[in-house]
Design an enzyme around this catalytic site. Structure first.
Site, PDB file in Angstrom:
ATOM      1  N   ARG A 142       0.960  -1.194   0.058  1.00 35.27           N
ATOM      2  CA  ARG A 142      -0.028   0.145  -0.095  1.00 35.27           C
ATOM      3  C   ARG A 142       0.955   1.361   0.103  1.00 35.27           C
ATOM      4  O   ARG A 142       1.816   1.360   0.731  1.00 35.27           O
ATOM      5  CB  ARG A 142      -1.048  -0.191   1.450  1.00 35.27           C
ATOM      6  CG  ARG A 142      -2.155  -1.074   1.025  1.00 35.27           C
ATOM      7  CD  ARG A 142      -3.108  -0.686   0.159  1.00 35.27           C
ATOM      8  NE  ARG A 142      -4.245  -1.787   0.192  1.00 35.27           N
ATOM      9  CZ  ARG A 142      -4.372  -2.727  -0.444  1.00 35.27           C
ATOM     10  NH1 ARG A 142      -3.331  -3.033  -1.327  1.00 35.27           N
ATOM     11  NH2 ARG A 142      -5.309  -3.366  -0.454  1.00 35.27           N
TER      12      ARG A 142
ATOM     13  N   HIS B 100      -1.569  -0.458  -9.831  1.00 37.18           N
ATOM     14  CA  HIS B 100      -2.400  -1.314  -8.705  1.00 37.18           C
ATOM     15  C   HIS B 100      -2.764  -2.712  -9.459  1.00 37.18           C
ATOM     16  O   HIS B 100      -4.137  -2.802  -9.395  1.00 37.18           O
ATOM     17  CB  HIS B 100      -3.192  -0.512  -7.988  1.00 37.18           C
ATOM     18  CG  HIS B 100      -3.384  -1.141  -6.613  1.00 37.18           C
ATOM     19  ND1 HIS B 100      -3.858  -0.623  -5.490  1.00 37.18           N
ATOM     20  CD2 HIS B 100      -3.480  -2.392  -6.111  1.00 37.18           C
ATOM     21  CE1 HIS B 100      -3.844  -1.322  -4.533  1.00 37.18           C
ATOM     22  NE2 HIS B 100      -3.734  -2.407  -4.972  1.00 37.18           N
TER      23      HIS B 100
HETATM   24  P1  NDP Z   1      -0.610 -10.745   5.529  1.00 37.26           P
HETATM   25  O1  NDP Z   1      -1.772  -9.819   6.368  1.00 37.26           O
HETATM   26  O2  NDP Z   1      -0.680 -12.155   5.343  1.00 37.26           O
HETATM   27  O3  NDP Z   1       0.855 -10.511   6.344  1.00 37.26           O
HETATM   28  C1  NDP Z   1       1.131  -9.352   6.832  1.00 37.26           C
HETATM   29  C2  NDP Z   1       2.800  -9.661   7.103  1.00 37.26           C
HETATM   30  O4  NDP Z   1       3.154  -8.453   7.531  1.00 37.26           O
HETATM   31  C3  NDP Z   1       2.958 -10.534   8.300  1.00 37.26           C
HETATM   32  O5  NDP Z   1       4.106 -11.179   7.924  1.00 37.26           O
HETATM   33  C4  NDP Z   1       3.224  -9.558   9.512  1.00 37.26           C
HETATM   34  O6  NDP Z   1       4.074 -10.020  10.443  1.00 37.26           O
HETATM   35  C5  NDP Z   1       3.651  -8.424   8.682  1.00 37.26           C
HETATM   36  N1  NDP Z   1       3.685  -7.189   9.922  1.00 37.26           N
HETATM   37  C6  NDP Z   1       2.518  -6.667   9.950  1.00 37.26           C
HETATM   38  N2  NDP Z   1       2.640  -5.401  10.638  1.00 37.26           N
HETATM   39  C7  NDP Z   1       4.058  -5.523  10.729  1.00 37.26           C
HETATM   40  C8  NDP Z   1       4.695  -4.558  11.554  1.00 37.26           C
HETATM   41  N3  NDP Z   1       4.124  -3.576  12.246  1.00 37.26           N
HETATM   42  N4  NDP Z   1       6.380  -4.797  11.633  1.00 37.26           N
HETATM   43  C9  NDP Z   1       6.569  -5.781  11.010  1.00 37.26           C
HETATM   44  N5  NDP Z   1       5.905  -6.591  10.282  1.00 37.26           N
HETATM   45  C10 NDP Z   1       4.589  -6.645  10.107  1.00 37.26           C
HETATM   46  O7  NDP Z   1      -0.300  -9.886   4.363  1.00 37.26           O
HETATM   47  P2  NDP Z   1      -0.204 -10.734   2.616  1.00 37.26           P
HETATM   48  O8  NDP Z   1       1.290 -11.162   2.603  1.00 37.26           O
HETATM   49  O9  NDP Z   1      -1.348 -11.201   2.290  1.00 37.26           O
HETATM   50  O10 NDP Z   1      -0.290  -9.195   1.771  1.00 37.26           O
HETATM   51  C11 NDP Z   1       0.411  -8.172   1.995  1.00 37.26           C
HETATM   52  C12 NDP Z   1      -0.315  -6.999   1.528  1.00 37.26           C
HETATM   53  O11 NDP Z   1      -0.108  -6.946   0.001  1.00 37.26           O
HETATM   54  C13 NDP Z   1      -1.848  -6.769   1.817  1.00 37.26           C
HETATM   55  O12 NDP Z   1      -1.953  -6.134   2.758  1.00 37.26           O
HETATM   56  C14 NDP Z   1      -2.063  -5.790   0.882  1.00 37.26           C
HETATM   57  O13 NDP Z   1      -1.995  -4.272   1.179  1.00 37.26           O
HETATM   58  C15 NDP Z   1      -1.120  -5.935  -0.333  1.00 37.26           C
HETATM   59  N6  NDP Z   1      -1.691  -6.366  -1.631  1.00 37.26           N
HETATM   60  C16 NDP Z   1      -1.516  -5.724  -2.753  1.00 37.26           C
HETATM   61  C17 NDP Z   1      -2.021  -6.124  -4.153  1.00 37.26           C
HETATM   62  C18 NDP Z   1      -1.544  -5.382  -5.230  1.00 37.26           C
HETATM   63  O14 NDP Z   1      -2.064  -5.850  -6.384  1.00 37.26           O
HETATM   64  N7  NDP Z   1      -0.607  -4.503  -5.256  1.00 37.26           N
HETATM   65  C19 NDP Z   1      -2.906  -7.271  -3.983  1.00 37.26           C
HETATM   66  C20 NDP Z   1      -2.917  -7.986  -3.081  1.00 37.26           C
HETATM   67  C21 NDP Z   1      -2.554  -7.586  -1.748  1.00 37.26           C
HETATM   68  P3  NDP Z   1       3.751 -11.416  11.466  1.00 37.26           P
HETATM   69  O15 NDP Z   1       3.781 -12.539  10.313  1.00 37.26           O
HETATM   70  O16 NDP Z   1       4.637 -11.480  12.283  1.00 37.26           O
HETATM   71  O17 NDP Z   1       2.234 -11.236  11.685  1.00 37.26           O
END
Ligand code: NDP
Length: 311
Positions: free
Chosen positions: A226, A274
């Site tokens: 994002r 996007h």
């Molecule tokens: P998930 O919600 O499955 O995982 C999020 C990851 O980020 C986890 O590993 C989590 O850690 C880590 N995280 C969250 N907060 C923090 C923080 N404060 N500090 C460090 N690490 C953090 O996300 P996805 O992998 O499924 O997707 C990631 C993002 O991709 C989505 O949220 C979306 O915004 C974006 N997206 C973009 C698309 C596009 O077309 N550009 C399409 C689809 C998604 P932990 O494992 O420890 O919980």
């Protein structure tokens, strides 16, 4: 009684989702686009992508809201969200599409493609000796469903791959770091940083002036999560000064990106609108149907989002 699943999305067409879900849900669940719902009281499930304000007020008997995508930041930030389970898509095909984009972006920078594109524009044969994959360090920030798959694939290509999340975990071929203190060190060692963090109150502008300054001179930056996770002005400054050699950006703080925005014309920057990954009806429908059927039989749903964490 027949329940209704209401569908709303700006970018996603209704018919493929209806056709993929109908055989899985059977006759007990009617699938209707929001504007076609005649009896809102029968609506118990909502499959939505960024519905307009007040959308949920129409449906007093909702039991499940399914986010038609992986990123839930727009949904969980709303104050009109009903107090029912929120789920999101978690689809391996979506993960593969994302991993494909991320691999393209990593290869673009690891193989100096922006340098060759600029040279070609000058009709110039500008040889630059390739680096071995193992000599290129890639940091993937966020190791969720999509981040973990992308990081694993980058590692399989032979890159020195590191990941960052809130908690430690095992990921084949990936050195995992966690916690705030680890971030600066990780960024300072990476040739390419890939942002795959969800947008939450804790990650908004998490990558700002300090973090870009910590990156290696000449490093490249990729953002597929994002735009608001990044302080976009700080990114522009880091690119403009030449501290970063380039960026591949799919998401922006403000979409569509304004035609006058400096990112469009900075050297080494590739902009896509996007689309790194999208929700795919055929592969995501079974998971959606399973959650609806779970609610109908009083069982727990999968892929539930934590409103507290915001992801
Ligand atoms: P998930 O919600 O499955 O995982 C999020 C990851 O980020 C986890 O590993 C989590 O850690 C880590 N995280 C969250 N907060 C923090 C923080 N404060 N500090 C460090 N690490 C953090 O996300 P996805 O992998 O499924 O997707 C990631 C993002 O991709 C989505 O949220 C979306 O915004 C974006 N997206 C973009 C698309 C596009 O077309 N550009 C399409 C689809 C998604 P932990 O494992 O420890 O919980």
């Amino acid at each position: 009684m027949t329940d209704t699943l209401v569908f709303y999305s700006g970018p996603d067409p209704f018919e493929p989702w209806r056709d993929a879900l109908a055989p899985l849900l059977g006759d007990d669940v009617r699938i209707e686009r929001a504007e076609a719902v005649t009896d809102p009281a029968t609506v118990r499930y909502a499959l939505v992508w960024m519905p307009p304000e007040g959308f949920f007020d129409r449906f007093p008997n909702l039991e499940l809201v399914i986010n038609l995508g992986a990123g839930v930041d727009r949904l969980v930030a709303r104050d009109d969200l009903p107090d029912v389970p929120i789920t999101r898509l978690s689809d391996p095909q979506m993960g593969r599409m994302m991993a494909g984009y991320v691999m393209f972006a990593v290869l673009r920078h690891a193989r100096d493609i922006p340098h060759f594109e600029a040279a070609q524009a000058r009709c110039e044969w500008a040889y630059r000796h390739p680096r071995a994959a193992s000599d290129v360090t890639v940091a993937v920030l966020g190791l969720g469903e999509l981040g973990a798959m992308a990081a694993t694939e980058i590692a399989r290509l032979g890159y020195d791959t590191h990941g960052w999340a809130t908690r430690p975990r095992d990921l084949p071929g990936v050195t995992v770091h966690h916690g705030d203190e680890a971030l600066t060190r990780l960024l300072s060692g990476a040739d390419i940083t890939v942002c795959m963090l969800p947008l939450t109150p804790a990650t908004r502008h998490r990558l700002a002036t300090k973090e870009f300054a910590a990156m290696k001179p000449g490093a490249a930056f990729v953002n597929v999560s994002r735009g608001e996770v990044v302080d976009q002005d700080a990114l522009v400054d880091a690119l403009r000064s030449g501290h970063l050699s380039g960026a591949t950006l799919d998401v922006f703080d403000g979409e569509p990106l304004d035609a006058a925005h400096p990112l469009w014309t900075l050297p080494g920057v590739l902009i896509t609108p996007h689309l790194a990954s999208v929700a795919l009806p055929a592969s995501a429908a079974p998971q959606i149907a399973a959650n609806i059927l779970a609610i109908r039989s009083g069982e727990a749903v999968g892929q539930q989002v934590s409103r507290l964490r915001g992801y």
